[in-house]
Design a protein around this motif. Structure first.
Motif, PDB file in Angstrom:
ATOM      1  N   ILE A  71       0.883  -1.159   0.000  1.00 34.93           N
ATOM      2  CA  ILE A  71       0.000   0.000   0.000  1.00 34.93           C
ATOM      3  C   ILE A  71       0.922   1.209   0.000  1.00 34.93           C
ATOM      4  O   ILE A  71       1.868   1.272   0.778  1.00 34.93           O
ATOM      5  CB  ILE A  71      -0.892   0.033   1.253  1.00 34.93           C
ATOM      6  N   GLY A  72       0.650   2.167  -0.887  1.00 31.98           N
ATOM      7  CA  GLY A  72       1.480   3.362  -0.918  1.00 31.98           C
ATOM      8  C   GLY A  72       1.028   4.356  -1.953  1.00 31.98           C
ATOM      9  O   GLY A  72       0.112   4.100  -2.732  1.00 31.98           O
ATOM     10  N   ARG A  73       1.671   5.492  -1.942  1.00 30.29           N
ATOM     11  CA  ARG A  73       1.350   6.560  -2.887  1.00 30.29           C
ATOM     12  C   ARG A  73       1.985   6.301  -4.250  1.00 30.29           C
ATOM     13  O   ARG A  73       1.485   6.762  -5.281  1.00 30.29           O
ATOM     14  CB  ARG A  73       1.825   7.901  -2.309  1.00 30.29           C
ATOM     15  N   SER A  74       3.063   5.546  -4.295  1.00 27.78           N
ATOM     16  CA  SER A  74       3.776   5.260  -5.539  1.00 27.78           C
ATOM     17  C   SER A  74       2.918   4.404  -6.461  1.00 27.78           C
ATOM     18  O   SER A  74       2.184   3.525  -6.026  1.00 27.78           O
ATOM     19  CB  SER A  74       5.070   4.523  -5.223  1.00 27.78           C
ATOM     20  N   ARG A  75       3.040   4.635  -7.747  1.00 32.26           N
ATOM     21  CA  ARG A  75       2.318   3.814  -8.730  1.00 32.26           C
ATOM     22  C   ARG A  75       2.888   2.397  -8.790  1.00 32.26           C
ATOM     23  O   ARG A  75       2.267   1.503  -9.341  1.00 32.26           O
ATOM     24  CB  ARG A  75       2.352   4.469 -10.100  1.00 32.26           C
ATOM     25  N   SER A  88       5.329   6.635  -0.117  1.00 33.59           N
ATOM     26  CA  SER A  88       5.363   5.954  -1.421  1.00 33.59           C
ATOM     27  C   SER A  88       5.242   4.437  -1.261  1.00 33.59           C
ATOM     28  O   SER A  88       4.567   3.782  -2.041  1.00 33.59           O
ATOM     29  CB  SER A  88       6.627   6.322  -2.192  1.00 33.59           C
ATOM     30  N   ARG A  89       5.893   3.868  -0.295  1.00 39.05           N
ATOM     31  CA  ARG A  89       5.700   2.457   0.094  1.00 39.05           C
ATOM     32  C   ARG A  89       5.387   2.490   1.580  1.00 39.05           C
ATOM     33  O   ARG A  89       6.279   2.482   2.419  1.00 39.05           O
ATOM     34  CB  ARG A  89       6.954   1.634  -0.188  1.00 39.05           C
ATOM     35  N   HIS A  90       4.118   2.524   1.904  1.00 36.45           N
ATOM     36  CA  HIS A  90       3.685   2.783   3.275  1.00 36.45           C
ATOM     37  C   HIS A  90       3.615   1.510   4.127  1.00 36.45           C
ATOM     38  O   HIS A  90       4.168   1.450   5.217  1.00 36.45           O
ATOM     39  CB  HIS A  90       2.308   3.459   3.258  1.00 36.45           C
ATOM     40  N   ALA A  91       2.913   0.506   3.628  1.00 36.16           N
ATOM     41  CA  ALA A  91       2.710  -0.734   4.388  1.00 36.16           C
ATOM     42  C   ALA A  91       2.704  -1.918   3.433  1.00 36.16           C
ATOM     43  O   ALA A  91       2.490  -1.754   2.232  1.00 36.16           O
ATOM     44  CB  ALA A  91       1.399  -0.674   5.167  1.00 36.16           C
TER      45      ALA A  91
END
Length: 145
Positions: A71-75, A88-91
């Protein structure tokens, strides 16, 4: 002439030994890949699908059936959440030992289960509320167990 025959036979023996080791290495590699592929197919057959149900409707519901995803903001993350409090790479969520687990992936704003900070990989249940940064979502399981 004798030296030439000795050199020829020695060369053939070295060549045969090298070919034997190449064959053994190749056979080991093929067996290892086959075992790895077999274990992955068995693991993916028993995964319980997980659906993330976000409080904010702009993110929608997201269903996953693979054994691990970020889960993250990064595509590059399988579950993309475009929010300023999500790293960007949250969990990372992973399925093993017949359970879903969540772990923080070094995020800036933290990962939470039922408002408790996640400091190590933790089992999640269908009654849990998760939060990445300020984005809240519930989990729902389906499929094989």
């Amino acid at each position: 002439m004798d030296n030439l025959l000795i050199f020829l036979f020695l060369s053939l023996r070295v060549l045969m030994a090298a070919l034997l080791y190449l064959f053994l290495g190749w056979a080991t590699l093929v067996m290892w890949r086959s075992l790895k592929q077999g274990s992955l197919s068995i693991a993916t057959q028993n995964i319980r699908a997980i659906t993330l149900k976000f409080e904010d409707e702009q993110f929608g519901d997201k269903k996953f059936e693979q054994p691990q995803f970020y889960i993250g903001r990064s595509r590059a993350s399988e579950c993309t959440i475009d929010h300023k409090t999500v790293s960007s790479r949250h969990a990372i969520l992973s399925y093993h030992h017949n359970q879903w687990w969540i772990a923080d992936a070094g995020s800036k704003d933290g990962t939470y289960i039922n408002e408790q900070a996640v400091s190590e990989a933790t089992v999640i249940t269908s009654s849990d509320t998760l939060r990445c940064g300020q984005v809240k979502f519930a989990v729902e399981f389906s499929g094989a167990k």
